[in-house]
Every structure is written in structure tokens, then in C-alpha cells.
Enzyme design. Sequence first.
Site, PDB file in Angstrom:
ATOM      1  N   TYR A   1       9.535 -15.363  10.140  1.00  0.00           N
ATOM      2  CA  TYR A   1       9.793 -15.136   8.754  1.00  0.00           C
ATOM      3  C   TYR A   1       9.231 -16.750   8.287  1.00  0.00           C
ATOM      4  O   TYR A   1       9.723 -17.444   8.566  1.00  0.00           O
ATOM      5  CB  TYR A   1      10.551 -14.303   8.405  1.00  0.00           C
ATOM      6  CG  TYR A   1      10.870 -15.083   6.510  1.00  0.00           C
ATOM      7  CD1 TYR A   1       9.765 -13.497   6.385  1.00  0.00           C
ATOM      8  CD2 TYR A   1      11.621 -14.968   5.085  1.00  0.00           C
ATOM      9  CE1 TYR A   1      10.132 -13.677   4.414  1.00  0.00           C
ATOM     10  CE2 TYR A   1      11.573 -15.286   4.548  1.00  0.00           C
ATOM     11  CZ  TYR A   1      10.392 -14.613   3.904  1.00  0.00           C
ATOM     12  OH  TYR A   1      10.707 -14.144   2.384  1.00  0.00           O
TER      13      TYR A   1
ATOM     14  N   ASP B   1      12.007 -23.507  -5.836  1.00  0.00           N
ATOM     15  CA  ASP B   1      12.071 -21.762  -6.082  1.00  0.00           C
ATOM     16  C   ASP B   1      11.984 -21.271  -7.032  1.00  0.00           C
ATOM     17  O   ASP B   1      12.262 -19.898  -7.192  1.00  0.00           O
ATOM     18  CB  ASP B   1      12.206 -21.005  -4.992  1.00  0.00           C
ATOM     19  CG  ASP B   1      12.057 -19.859  -4.947  1.00  0.00           C
ATOM     20  OD1 ASP B   1      10.631 -20.014  -4.511  1.00  0.00           O
ATOM     21  OD2 ASP B   1      12.683 -19.206  -4.217  1.00  0.00           O
TER      22      ASP B   1
ATOM     23  N   ASP C   1       6.229 -14.617   2.671  1.00  0.00           N
ATOM     24  CA  ASP C   1       6.633 -14.867   0.533  1.00  0.00           C
ATOM     25  C   ASP C   1       5.873 -15.563   0.536  1.00  0.00           C
ATOM     26  O   ASP C   1       5.238 -15.942  -0.093  1.00  0.00           O
ATOM     27  CB  ASP C   1       8.010 -15.735   0.892  1.00  0.00           C
ATOM     28  CG  ASP C   1       8.543 -15.450  -0.681  1.00  0.00           C
ATOM     29  OD1 ASP C   1       7.413 -14.702  -1.506  1.00  0.00           O
ATOM     30  OD2 ASP C   1       9.455 -15.784  -0.426  1.00  0.00           O
TER      31      ASP C   1
ATOM     32  N   ASP D   1       5.276 -14.625  -3.276  1.00  0.00           N
ATOM     33  CA  ASP D   1       6.154 -14.323  -4.292  1.00  0.00           C
ATOM     34  C   ASP D   1       5.083 -13.874  -5.288  1.00  0.00           C
ATOM     35  O   ASP D   1       5.836 -12.342  -4.848  1.00  0.00           O
ATOM     36  CB  ASP D   1       5.318 -16.242  -5.380  1.00  0.00           C
ATOM     37  CG  ASP D   1       6.708 -17.419  -4.382  1.00  0.00           C
ATOM     38  OD1 ASP D   1       7.940 -16.605  -3.850  1.00  0.00           O
ATOM     39  OD2 ASP D   1       6.802 -18.099  -4.802  1.00  0.00           O
TER      40      ASP D   1
ATOM     41  N   HIS E   1       4.696 -10.551   1.371  1.00  0.00           N
ATOM     42  CA  HIS E   1       5.747  -9.010   0.707  1.00  0.00           C
ATOM     43  C   HIS E   1       5.495  -9.888  -0.913  1.00  0.00           C
ATOM     44  O   HIS E   1       5.390 -11.248  -0.757  1.00  0.00           O
ATOM     45  CB  HIS E   1       6.931  -8.994   1.028  1.00  0.00           C
ATOM     46  CG  HIS E   1       7.957 -10.394   0.516  1.00  0.00           C
ATOM     47  ND1 HIS E   1       8.206 -10.557  -0.483  1.00  0.00           N
ATOM     48  CD2 HIS E   1       8.413 -11.211   1.192  1.00  0.00           C
ATOM     49  CE1 HIS E   1       8.984 -12.047  -0.002  1.00  0.00           C
ATOM     50  NE2 HIS E   1       8.766 -12.391   1.547  1.00  0.00           N
TER      51      HIS E   1
ATOM     52  N   GLU F   1       6.624  -9.298  -4.969  1.00  0.00           N
ATOM     53  CA  GLU F   1       7.603  -9.293  -5.464  1.00  0.00           C
ATOM     54  C   GLU F   1       7.508  -8.936  -6.793  1.00  0.00           C
ATOM     55  O   GLU F   1       6.210  -9.224  -7.568  1.00  0.00           O
ATOM     56  CB  GLU F   1       8.656 -10.039  -5.909  1.00  0.00           C
ATOM     57  CG  GLU F   1       7.978 -11.421  -6.240  1.00  0.00           C
ATOM     58  CD  GLU F   1       9.108 -12.542  -5.723  1.00  0.00           C
ATOM     59  OE1 GLU F   1       9.732 -13.555  -6.463  1.00  0.00           O
ATOM     60  OE2 GLU F   1       9.015 -12.813  -4.578  1.00  0.00           O
TER      61      GLU F   1
ATOM     62  N   CYS G   1      14.135 -17.541  -7.553  1.00  0.00           N
ATOM     63  CA  CYS G   1      14.923 -17.737  -5.776  1.00  0.00           C
ATOM     64  C   CYS G   1      16.048 -15.903  -6.527  1.00  0.00           C
ATOM     65  O   CYS G   1      16.423 -16.082  -7.214  1.00  0.00           O
ATOM     66  CB  CYS G   1      16.165 -18.492  -6.017  1.00  0.00           C
ATOM     67  SG  CYS G   1      17.101 -18.030  -4.644  1.00  0.00           S
TER      68      CYS G   1
ATOM     69  N   ARG H   1       8.813  -6.544  -3.118  1.00  0.00           N
ATOM     70  CA  ARG H   1      10.019  -6.035  -2.763  1.00  0.00           C
ATOM     71  C   ARG H   1      10.437  -6.403  -4.505  1.00  0.00           C
ATOM     72  O   ARG H   1       9.601  -6.022  -5.297  1.00  0.00           O
ATOM     73  CB  ARG H   1      10.183  -8.331  -3.082  1.00  0.00           C
ATOM     74  CG  ARG H   1      11.809  -8.402  -3.113  1.00  0.00           C
ATOM     75  CD  ARG H   1      11.856  -9.977  -2.994  1.00  0.00           C
ATOM     76  NE  ARG H   1      11.950 -10.999  -3.745  1.00  0.00           N
ATOM     77  CZ  ARG H   1      12.101 -12.469  -4.193  1.00  0.00           C
ATOM     78  NH1 ARG H   1      12.652 -12.944  -2.863  1.00  0.00           N
ATOM     79  NH2 ARG H   1      13.512 -12.582  -4.997  1.00  0.00           N
TER      80      ARG H   1
ATOM     81  N   GLU I   1      15.753  -6.922  -3.357  1.00  0.00           N
ATOM     82  CA  GLU I   1      16.664  -8.042  -3.120  1.00  0.00           C
ATOM     83  C   GLU I   1      17.944  -7.768  -3.655  1.00  0.00           C
ATOM     84  O   GLU I   1      18.325  -7.070  -4.509  1.00  0.00           O
ATOM     85  CB  GLU I   1      15.898  -9.021  -3.999  1.00  0.00           C
ATOM     86  CG  GLU I   1      16.545 -10.549  -3.488  1.00  0.00           C
ATOM     87  CD  GLU I   1      16.629 -11.121  -2.707  1.00  0.00           C
ATOM     88  OE1 GLU I   1      17.073 -10.856  -1.771  1.00  0.00           O
ATOM     89  OE2 GLU I   1      15.949 -12.445  -2.696  1.00  0.00           O
TER      90      GLU I   1
ATOM     91  N   ASN J   1      17.517  -8.302   3.658  1.00  0.00           N
ATOM     92  CA  ASN J   1      17.310  -9.980   3.621  1.00  0.00           C
ATOM     93  C   ASN J   1      18.882 -10.776   3.642  1.00  0.00           C
ATOM     94  O   ASN J   1      19.983 -10.190   2.891  1.00  0.00           O
ATOM     95  CB  ASN J   1      16.846 -10.569   2.041  1.00  0.00           C
ATOM     96  CG  ASN J   1      17.042 -11.580   1.707  1.00  0.00           C
ATOM     97  OD1 ASN J   1      17.137 -12.278   2.739  1.00  0.00           O
ATOM     98  ND2 ASN J   1      17.195 -12.543   0.367  1.00  0.00           N
TER      99      ASN J   1
END
Length: 305
Positions: A51, A65, A92, A94, A119, A121, A129, A164, A194, A216
Site C-alpha cells: 500500500y 496530509d 492513495d 486522495d 482509492h 475519497e 487526514c 473511500r 474510514e 484501515n
Amino acid sequence: MSGLIGAATSAAQKRLSFRSALESGRLHRFPGAFSPLVAKLIAEIGFDGVYVSGAVLSADLGLPDIGLTTLTEVAGRGAQIAGVTELPTLIDADTGFGEPMSAARTVTVLEDSGVAGLHLEDQVNPKRCGHLDGKAVVPTSEMVKRLRAAVSARRDPNFVICARTDAAGIEGIPAAIERARAYADAGADLIFTEALSTPAEFAQFRAAVNTPLLANMTEFGKSELLTATQLSDIGYNVVIYPVTTLRLAMFAVEAGLREIDSTGSQSGLVNQMQHRSRLYELLRYHDYNQFDSDIYNFALQGVTP
């Protein structure tokens, strides 16, 4: 010498492997790698995949982040990490680096980088984050557009698009479940919820959603650190440990630097270090030497130096 300098397994084969993993009924473990060297160790130990965390990539650049990294930076690091192992890599992406059209381009660029999936989100851009308070999510309809754009840009049907949702901590778990169903209808292959907290919440989500699910297990967040056995028993398909390796490394690095600063020497730290011989083993120095010897084993005849 197959697979020495680069992976012997093609990107297409890795994507097929990841796709098959989602359909296997078995939990697959994807630790986070902050470098290609860490990815090689993940593979050697026998994990199922690698990952690449956006939070880790940001931190490695000295940034928080909060959506400051670019698609170019993410794709470049993803390519380096994905290229050194036979394992599939999930990355990731975002919020897709912009509007739905940007999410579509993100898919094409990351597909070309050699990763097996990404992924996206449903946070408002710029994101933060997922285990911090104060997040905001876009309307479901906007995320559906983001996902449909991403799915439409996919050329390899085995490239995994994971959705996500950060809605559980904002709108509640029932709302997050409804979002997950809408995202699956929009073409998401895998759902990542999440900041669920307890085993009961993970089980509640599993019971309500038919799509493969990702858990996660990040430290110092809102989720209990469930074991792989617990997650497998609940019925999850993938578990990520996104920041674990970076946190372990940075703790050791900081402790070591402080000892050098206070004592003037690293001699007391040697037993805590990876030995040079172990590093060479992981990097396959012997195989490179053999490869070099096999190729450059000729001598020029009749030539005076």
C-alpha cells in the site's frame, strides 16, 4: 535473472491478482511502504500486497496530509514502489486531484505507473487526514460523478477502483452505508470506510454492504487495532497498515540521532541496526554480481592494452 532489476510480473498480471484477491473470500494484508526497499521487504516476508499512503508520501516530503501533493509526485513514487515486487500495489489518490475530469486523468496516469489499483475519497478538496476531526464530505452525487469519471477512464478492466467514504464520523454509519451502496452502483470495486471504531461497527458495515471491503488499521486513530483474524472473521477482504513502517522507522531514527547528539557516537546503536549483510541480501547483491559476470565474461583477443 528474471525479476532482478525489475519485477518479472507484469502490471496486468498484478491487477488480475488483485482482482482475484477481492473475489477469493480471504483477507489480504497490504502494509504501507514508504520506499521501494520497504516494498521489497514486505514481499519477502510474504504479505499479499503493498500500500502507498498519501499521508506517508506527504510526510516523506515534509508536508502535512492536506492535499498538497501532486499527481506527478504520487505517480512517480507509486511507479518506483510497484516496480520492485511481484505484489499488487494499491495507492492513495486522495480526491482525484481536482474535479471529475481530473479524477479520470488520475486513473490513466496511475494505471500507466504500474500500480494495481487506487482509492478515491469523498472529502471536500483539499482533504485532511481521515482520523482528524473537522473533515467535510461532498454530496453523494458529486462523489458518484468522481467515481463514474474514474471508471470511464479505466482501460484495464482489472484495475481496481476503490471508493473511500469519510462520512461515518460526520453523518453517521447508516449514511456511510448508503454512500457505500451508491459508490458501488457507480462502479467502485472495493469500499474503504474510514474511521470506524469498534468490531461491531466493522461488522455492521459488512452486514449491510455486498461489495468487497477494506479496513484501515492505522495507529493512534479512531479505530481499534483489530487483528487479521478478527477482520477475516468479520468478512473483510483487504486490510491496510498505512503508516506503520514509517512510524517504526522514524521512531528508531529519532532515537538514534538523539543518542549520537548526546554521546558523540553511534557505537551504542550498532546492535539496533540492520546489518550490511542483511541489506545486501535484501537487495540481492550476489545475484547482481552473478548477472554482471555472466554478461561481461569475454576477453578481447589480440589487443594490446
